[in-house]
Structure formats: structure tokens, C-alpha cells
Scaffold this motif. Structure first.
Motif, PDB file in Angstrom:
ATOM      1  N   GLY A  30      11.633 -17.828  52.336  1.00  0.00           N
ATOM      2  CA  GLY A  30      11.354 -19.029  51.558  1.00  0.00           C
ATOM      3  C   GLY A  30      11.669 -20.314  52.297  1.00  0.00           C
ATOM      4  O   GLY A  30      12.180 -20.316  53.423  1.00  0.00           O
ATOM      5  N   ASN A  31      11.385 -21.431  51.657  1.00  0.00           N
ATOM      6  CA  ASN A  31      11.630 -22.757  52.221  1.00  0.00           C
ATOM      7  C   ASN A  31      13.114 -22.989  52.476  1.00  0.00           C
ATOM      8  O   ASN A  31      13.962 -22.568  51.692  1.00  0.00           O
ATOM      9  CB  ASN A  31      11.129 -23.847  51.271  1.00  0.00           C
ATOM     10  CG  ASN A  31       9.635 -23.787  51.055  1.00  0.00           C
ATOM     11  OD1 ASN A  31       8.889 -23.311  51.899  1.00  0.00           O
ATOM     12  ND2 ASN A  31       9.196 -24.269  49.907  1.00  0.00           N
ATOM     13  N   GLY A  32      13.419 -23.678  53.573  1.00  0.00           N
ATOM     14  CA  GLY A  32      14.783 -24.102  53.854  1.00  0.00           C
ATOM     15  C   GLY A  32      15.734 -23.002  54.276  1.00  0.00           C
ATOM     16  O   GLY A  32      16.947 -23.199  54.265  1.00  0.00           O
ATOM     17  N   VAL A  33      15.231 -21.850  54.670  1.00  0.00           N
ATOM     18  CA  VAL A  33      16.085 -20.723  55.064  1.00  0.00           C
ATOM     19  C   VAL A  33      16.567 -20.917  56.504  1.00  0.00           C
ATOM     20  O   VAL A  33      15.825 -21.397  57.365  1.00  0.00           O
ATOM     21  CB  VAL A  33      15.323 -19.385  54.925  1.00  0.00           C
ATOM     22  CG1 VAL A  33      16.075 -18.235  55.578  1.00  0.00           C
ATOM     23  CG2 VAL A  33      15.055 -19.081  53.460  1.00  0.00           C
ATOM     24  N   ASP A  84      10.664  -3.999  51.702  1.00  0.00           N
ATOM     25  CA  ASP A  84      10.458  -5.445  51.722  1.00  0.00           C
ATOM     26  C   ASP A  84      11.799  -6.165  51.784  1.00  0.00           C
ATOM     27  O   ASP A  84      12.788  -5.702  51.207  1.00  0.00           O
ATOM     28  CB  ASP A  84       9.713  -5.899  50.456  1.00  0.00           C
ATOM     29  CG  ASP A  84       8.349  -5.239  50.329  1.00  0.00           C
ATOM     30  OD1 ASP A  84       7.642  -5.151  51.352  1.00  0.00           O
ATOM     31  OD2 ASP A  84       8.001  -4.808  49.216  1.00  0.00           O
ATOM     32  N   ILE A  85      11.805  -7.294  52.457  1.00  0.00           N
ATOM     33  CA  ILE A  85      12.956  -8.190  52.492  1.00  0.00           C
ATOM     34  C   ILE A  85      12.483  -9.547  52.004  1.00  0.00           C
ATOM     35  O   ILE A  85      11.498 -10.093  52.535  1.00  0.00           O
ATOM     36  CB  ILE A  85      13.545  -8.310  53.914  1.00  0.00           C
ATOM     37  CG1 ILE A  85      14.089  -6.952  54.379  1.00  0.00           C
ATOM     38  CG2 ILE A  85      14.627  -9.389  53.964  1.00  0.00           C
ATOM     39  CD1 ILE A  85      14.516  -6.915  55.832  1.00  0.00           C
ATOM     40  N   VAL A  86      13.171 -10.089  50.995  1.00  0.00           N
ATOM     41  CA  VAL A  86      12.833 -11.393  50.446  1.00  0.00           C
ATOM     42  C   VAL A  86      14.059 -12.286  50.536  1.00  0.00           C
ATOM     43  O   VAL A  86      15.113 -11.970  49.972  1.00  0.00           O
ATOM     44  CB  VAL A  86      12.372 -11.288  48.966  1.00  0.00           C
ATOM     45  CG1 VAL A  86      12.066 -12.666  48.402  1.00  0.00           C
ATOM     46  CG2 VAL A  86      11.169 -10.357  48.837  1.00  0.00           C
ATOM     47  N   LEU A  87      13.918 -13.390  51.260  1.00  0.00           N
ATOM     48  CA  LEU A  87      14.957 -14.406  51.338  1.00  0.00           C
ATOM     49  C   LEU A  87      14.406 -15.629  50.623  1.00  0.00           C
ATOM     50  O   LEU A  87      13.502 -16.304  51.128  1.00  0.00           O
ATOM     51  CB  LEU A  87      15.288 -14.743  52.797  1.00  0.00           C
ATOM     52  CG  LEU A  87      15.637 -13.570  53.716  1.00  0.00           C
ATOM     53  CD1 LEU A  87      15.869 -14.060  55.139  1.00  0.00           C
ATOM     54  CD2 LEU A  87      16.830 -12.807  53.193  1.00  0.00           C
ATOM     55  N   GLU A  88      14.942 -15.922  49.434  1.00  0.00           N
ATOM     56  CA  GLU A  88      14.428 -17.046  48.661  1.00  0.00           C
ATOM     57  C   GLU A  88      14.903 -18.380  49.253  1.00  0.00           C
ATOM     58  O   GLU A  88      15.649 -18.404  50.230  1.00  0.00           O
ATOM     59  CB  GLU A  88      14.844 -16.909  47.196  1.00  0.00           C
ATOM     60  CG  GLU A  88      14.126 -15.774  46.497  1.00  0.00           C
ATOM     61  CD  GLU A  88      14.379 -15.724  44.994  1.00  0.00           C
ATOM     62  OE1 GLU A  88      15.259 -16.462  44.491  1.00  0.00           O
ATOM     63  OE2 GLU A  88      13.700 -14.930  44.322  1.00  0.00           O
ATOM     64  N   SER A 136      13.372  -0.039  50.654  1.00  0.00           N
ATOM     65  CA  SER A 136      12.575  -0.316  49.446  1.00  0.00           C
ATOM     66  C   SER A 136      12.491  -1.833  49.256  1.00  0.00           C
ATOM     67  O   SER A 136      11.525  -2.442  49.667  1.00  0.00           O
ATOM     68  CB  SER A 136      13.139   0.389  48.216  1.00  0.00           C
ATOM     69  OG  SER A 136      14.474   0.006  47.968  1.00  0.00           O
ATOM     70  N   THR A 137      13.526  -2.450  48.674  1.00  0.00           N
ATOM     71  CA  THR A 137      13.518  -3.895  48.491  1.00  0.00           C
ATOM     72  C   THR A 137      14.933  -4.447  48.617  1.00  0.00           C
ATOM     73  O   THR A 137      15.854  -3.950  47.973  1.00  0.00           O
ATOM     74  CB  THR A 137      12.972  -4.282  47.093  1.00  0.00           C
ATOM     75  OG1 THR A 137      11.678  -3.711  46.926  1.00  0.00           O
ATOM     76  CG2 THR A 137      12.866  -5.782  46.939  1.00  0.00           C
ATOM     77  N   VAL A 138      15.082  -5.468  49.436  1.00  0.00           N
ATOM     78  CA  VAL A 138      16.322  -6.240  49.507  1.00  0.00           C
ATOM     79  C   VAL A 138      15.953  -7.685  49.207  1.00  0.00           C
ATOM     80  O   VAL A 138      15.106  -8.270  49.890  1.00  0.00           O
ATOM     81  CB  VAL A 138      17.002  -6.132  50.887  1.00  0.00           C
ATOM     82  CG1 VAL A 138      18.206  -7.057  50.958  1.00  0.00           C
ATOM     83  CG2 VAL A 138      17.418  -4.690  51.169  1.00  0.00           C
ATOM     84  N   ILE A 139      16.570  -8.246  48.150  1.00  0.00           N
ATOM     85  CA  ILE A 139      16.275  -9.613  47.738  1.00  0.00           C
ATOM     86  C   ILE A 139      17.564 -10.423  47.735  1.00  0.00           C
ATOM     87  O   ILE A 139      18.533 -10.054  47.061  1.00  0.00           O
ATOM     88  CB  ILE A 139      15.657  -9.656  46.322  1.00  0.00           C
ATOM     89  CG1 ILE A 139      14.370  -8.831  46.269  1.00  0.00           C
ATOM     90  CG2 ILE A 139      15.410 -11.099  45.894  1.00  0.00           C
ATOM     91  CD1 ILE A 139      13.805  -8.663  44.867  1.00  0.00           C
TER      92      ILE A 139
END
Length: 184
Positions: free
Chosen positions: A52-55, A69-73, A88-91
Motif C-alpha cells: 500500500g501507499n506510504g510503506v 499472498d502478502i498484503v502490507l496496507e 496462504s495469506t499474511v496481512i
């Protein structure tokens, strides 16, 4: 930018960054990926890595998908020498702060057949999820299946093996809640 599924504006890349499967990596605006990082979005059925923005991703950090999947908000900050693995998924939800040398281990091997090597046994993954505005001290380890509630603090060197409620302070090995950040 043409390598990626999406690449925003004002993205800064350090030197010696390794990209694997960049067509499955999305990067927002104003992102900083420091030197010597590895971003690996491998998998047949996954979306990949979404930043995501500003990471900020600190030097020597590894983001590794194994069909996960890896999601960094927004505004996630990851310290140097950290490792995020996803089967699987890391958020990591927005405004989360991860100090140096932290590991998010989003997968495991089944151990049901003692006559087979660990590599021959099926891989399993329940995933990992944090709430918004969490803080992980240096050297924290988060094991597969853990969910960390919003606003929680995980103390330096803790090993999280189970869910942590919102606004908790947890420390130790295994991590246990020692206080509540919400005023009574």
C-alpha cells in the motif's frame, strides 16, 4: 515500473533488490524499498504481494510467497532483516510498525507421518493477520494461524503462537498478555 502489475508514483528502490514474479507485485505511491530486499510473489493460484501507499521496507528484508499472498496496507513500516512468509495469506493492516529481525511465518508442514521426511509431507497454512496500528518489537516471531488485534504491542523477542486480543500488550515465549492499553 513496467515489470510490476502496478507501480505507483514516488517509489524509491535501493540497490541490489531481487524481484521474482514482479507481474504479481503491486506497489502503491510513496513506497520505499531499501537495499538488498527480496520480493518473491511465486505461486500458481495466488494474487502475490500488495504493498500500500506510504510503506517502508527496511534493508535485507524478504517477502516470500509460496502460493500465498502478502498484503502490507498503508503506512506499514518494516524494519531491517525481517522476513514475511506466506503459504496462504499474511496481512499487516495500516499503520503497523515492525521492528528489525521480525519473522511472520505464515505456513507449516504436517507432521502426521513419521515415516516420511518433513519435505515430503503436505504444507499447511492458516495465515496471519494483524489489526491496524500494531507494534512488533525487535526479534518478534509470529507463527502461522495467529491473529493480533488492533492497537496491540508485542514485546521484543516474543513468540506469538495464538490470537492476541485488541489493545493488548503481550510479551514472552510463548507470548502472553500482560496488560491492556485501553483505559478502564
Amino acid at each position: 515500473p513496467l515489470l510490476f502489475k502496478k507501480c505507483g508514483r514516488n517509489v524509491v528502490f535501493g540497490s541490489h533488490i531481487v524481484l521474482r514474479h514482479p507481474h504479481k507485485i503491486e506497489i502503491g505511491d510513496s513506497v520505499m524499498i531499501d537495499s538488498n530486499c527480496l520480493l518473491d510473489a511465486k505461486g500458481e493460484n495466488n494474487k502475490g504481494i500488495i504493498i500500500g501507499n506510504g510503506v517502508f521496507i527496511g534493508r535485507n528484508t524478504i517477502l516470500s510467497c509460496k502460493n500465498g499472498d502478502i498484503v502490507l496496507e498503508e503506512n506499514v513500516n518494516i524494519g531491517a532483516n525481517s522476513y514475511i512468509f506466506s503459504g496462504s495469506t499474511v496481512i499487516l493492516r495500516k499503520n503497523t510498525l515492525v521492528a528489525a529481525y521480525c519473522y511472520f511465518i505464515g505456513g507449516d508442514h504436517e507432521l502426521t507421518d513419521p515415516d516420511k521426511s518433513f519435505l515430503e509431507q503436505p504444507q499447511v497454512s492458516k495465515g496471519i493477520e494483524t489489526g491496524e496500528n500494531c507494534w512488533f518489537g525487535a526479534g518478534v516471531k509470529i507463527q502461522d494461524g495467529a491473529k493480533i488485534g488492533k492497537g496491540s504491542v508485542i514485546g521484543t523477542g516474543a513468540v506469538v503462537t495464538k490470537n492476541i486480543p485488541a489493545y493488548s500488550v503481550a510479551v514472552g515465549l510463548p507470548a502472553r498478555v500482560v496488560s491492556d492499553r485501553k483505559p478502564k
